[in-house]
Write a protein that holds these residues in place. Structure first.
Motif: not given
Length: 538
Positions: A138-148, A368-375
């Motif tokens: 969940l803390a990866t930008p890729a997962n945002i796009g994959m679910n959108l 931390r870094v992954g979560g920050a990027l997602v936010v």
């Protein structure tokens, strides 16, 4: 004495409750509840964000393109197996071709994939490690796009994850026919989603050959029947290609063509691959994935059966893609499925489930870094869409299509012979797909390809040659000289007249425009050849 007995019983009862709370079963139940609570919360948040995103942006070009495939279900398409077209067709039928339906599909697939991976990780290690796998993904930008965005990777990742789970279950109980049947279906559906799925049966055989505990599988006919039947799902796709001069294979071959480059250009292309991977998987997490794969190879002899399974399903392929990046450009999504078992390996490593220890740094800073990027990514989209920044060129490709379609539809409503008028474009395949989706009439679109070669599914399908004698409403991209129609189109009609212009303001002096023409009475048409397809645009 009686008081002492009661006190003793109370103490034993308290000790029993404490033991129950700290037992592995209780811990597993706790982490399982936490996982499904997390999954539910993420689903609700993403559903709300998806509705906001849908209100601000239209479909991406590929999504509209695949949606148009779905209106003509077949066993194959220009560049892909048929699953994405079938799914788009089902979505269109169920939701009345609503954009939110297309957006909801990847969210459902992504949610199901996380649930499968949690189940697999809990089976291999424990529920706490499964919870961490979900957090890391969940803390990866890729997962945002994959679910959108609904592309071929959404169903592929689900069927790949199911295959990982079902093969492990089948290997643990080789006599269970239902597990092998489920695996056969997962491999088959994955094969119909993307050609990459054909690598999974090979990994099954390699694991069975390498793992001493599983070597007996090589003598188990269920393994070979599963592989045979699962890969046999590609048969109708191959049959379709024989009818279309192997167009999918020709398209795929272009991805592996190489060109001579200067040292500087070669270095730039080579470094681009790890840089993009680090961006989509988050920099620290990507580094951690590479480190754990390297250490797992280094400590191969001390790995147990579980870790070897995960490593064999990820490490060799990731190394192969890195080697391939030295000779050609690699699309960011190509190795996606091989990161899936690597994420489980990473979670097991930082949770102490592997024979070599991990420093807390990897877990703490990956999250931390992954979560920050997602936010930041979500906030960035909110800011962009709610301010004038939404005029950026890349975002413009997904904006203004609804208004474009409405204006284009008005021209179609006014043609003199509606029963004998078809719609065509002279631009890129996305022009045809977006107009087909956004025009209220959802007309069948034809496309004129100036090169005379097959560059998209529109040249594979029957063209205007099936509409001889009919009129054509022609949309020419406004980026060309105003008022000018390509001679290659005009020569096929008895006459052509300009009707007007579709123009949509996208902000910051950016507009989307089409010159609109009416071609009267189609006299002839040159169907593009399929013997030498031109190189596709990535």
């Amino acid at each position: 004495m009686a008081m002492a007995c009661v006190a003793s019983r109370d103490s034993l009862s308290s000790l029993g409750r404490l033991t129950a709370l700290t037992s592995p079963t209780s811990s597993s139940d706790l982490w399982t509840r936490r996982f499904f609570g997390l999954l539910g919360a993420v689903f609700v948040f993403r559903l709300l964000f998806m509705l906001f995103f849908t209100s601000q942006a239209d479909l991406a070009g590929d999504e509209a393109y695949y949606w148009d495939w779905g209106r003509r279900p077949d066993w194959g398409y220009f560049s892909k197996p048929p699953m994405i077209g079938w799914l788009m067709g089902a979505i269109g039928w169920l939701t009345g071709n609503a954009e939110w339906g297309v957006r909801l599909a990847p969210l459902l697939f992504g949610t199901a994939t996380l649930a499968v991976l949690f189940t697999l990780t809990r089976k291999l290690f424990n529920a706490g490690t499964g919870f961490l796998v979900a957090l890391l993904i969940l803390a990866t930008p890729a997962n945002i796009g994959m679910n959108l965005f609904f592309t071929i990777d959404a169903p592929l990742l689900l069927f790949w994850s199911l295959s990982l789970l079902l093969f492990w279950l089948a290997a643990e109980k080789p006599s269970c026919l239902w597990r092998w049947l489920g695996l056969t279906l997962a491999i088959g559906l994955g094969t119909l989603s993307k050609q990459m799925m054909l690598a999974f049966p090979a990994m099954m055989v390699i694991f069975a050959a390498v793992s001493k505990e599983d070597r007996a599988l090589l003598k188990n006919p269920r393994l070979w029947v599963t592989i045979l039947l699962g890969t046999a799902f590609i048969t109708p796709v191959l049959w379709w290609n024989t009818k279309h001069q192997w167009i999918t294979l020709e398209h795929t071959k272009h991805h592996f063509e190489t060109h001579s480059l200067s040292v500087g250009k070669w270095l730039e292309r080579t470094l681009e691959y790890p840089a993009v991977q680090a961006l989509v998987y988050s920099p620290i997490t990507y580094a951690a994935l590479l480190v754990v794969v390297f250490l797992a190879f280094k400590h191969w002899r001390s790995l147990d059966r579980r870790a070897r399974y995960l490593l064999l399903c990820s490490g060799p392929a990731l190394v192969a893609f890195f080697g391939l990046s030295l000779r050609q450009k690699i699309n960011p999504n190509w190795p996606a499925v091989f990161y899936v078992p690597a994420f489980i390996l990473l979670a097991a490593w930082v949770q102490g489930g592997l024979p070599f220890a991990a420093k807390p740094f990897w877990k703490t800073w990956s999250l931390r870094v992954g979560g920050a990027l997602v936010v930041i990514a979500h906030l960035f989209l909110l800011v962009v869409f709610l301010t004038d920044l939404k005029g950026h060129k890349k975002l413009n490709e997904m904006r203004g299509w609804t208004e474009t379609g409405i204006q284009a539809g008005k021209f179609l409503d006014q043609v003199p012979r509606p029963e004998h008028t078809f719609v065509m474009t002279t631009g890129y395949r996305y022009d045809a797909a977006q107009l087909a989706f956004t025009m209220p009439q959802h007309p069948q679109l034809y496309r004129w390809e100036r090169s005379g070669k097959v560059l998209s599914q529109y040249e594979v399908w029957p063209g205007p040659e099936e509409r001889l004698g009919d009129d054509a409403l022609i949309f020419k991209n406004g980026g060309d000289k105003p008022g000018e129609i390509f001679a290659g189109v005009a020569k096929h009609f008895e006459s052509i007249e300009r009707l007007g212009r579709v123009e949509v303001n996208l902000g910051k002096d950016n507009t989307r425009a089409y010159d609109v023409f009416l071609g009267r009475k189609l006299l002839s048409w040159d169907k593009p050849g399929v013997s030498q397809p031109a190189k596709p645009t990535p």
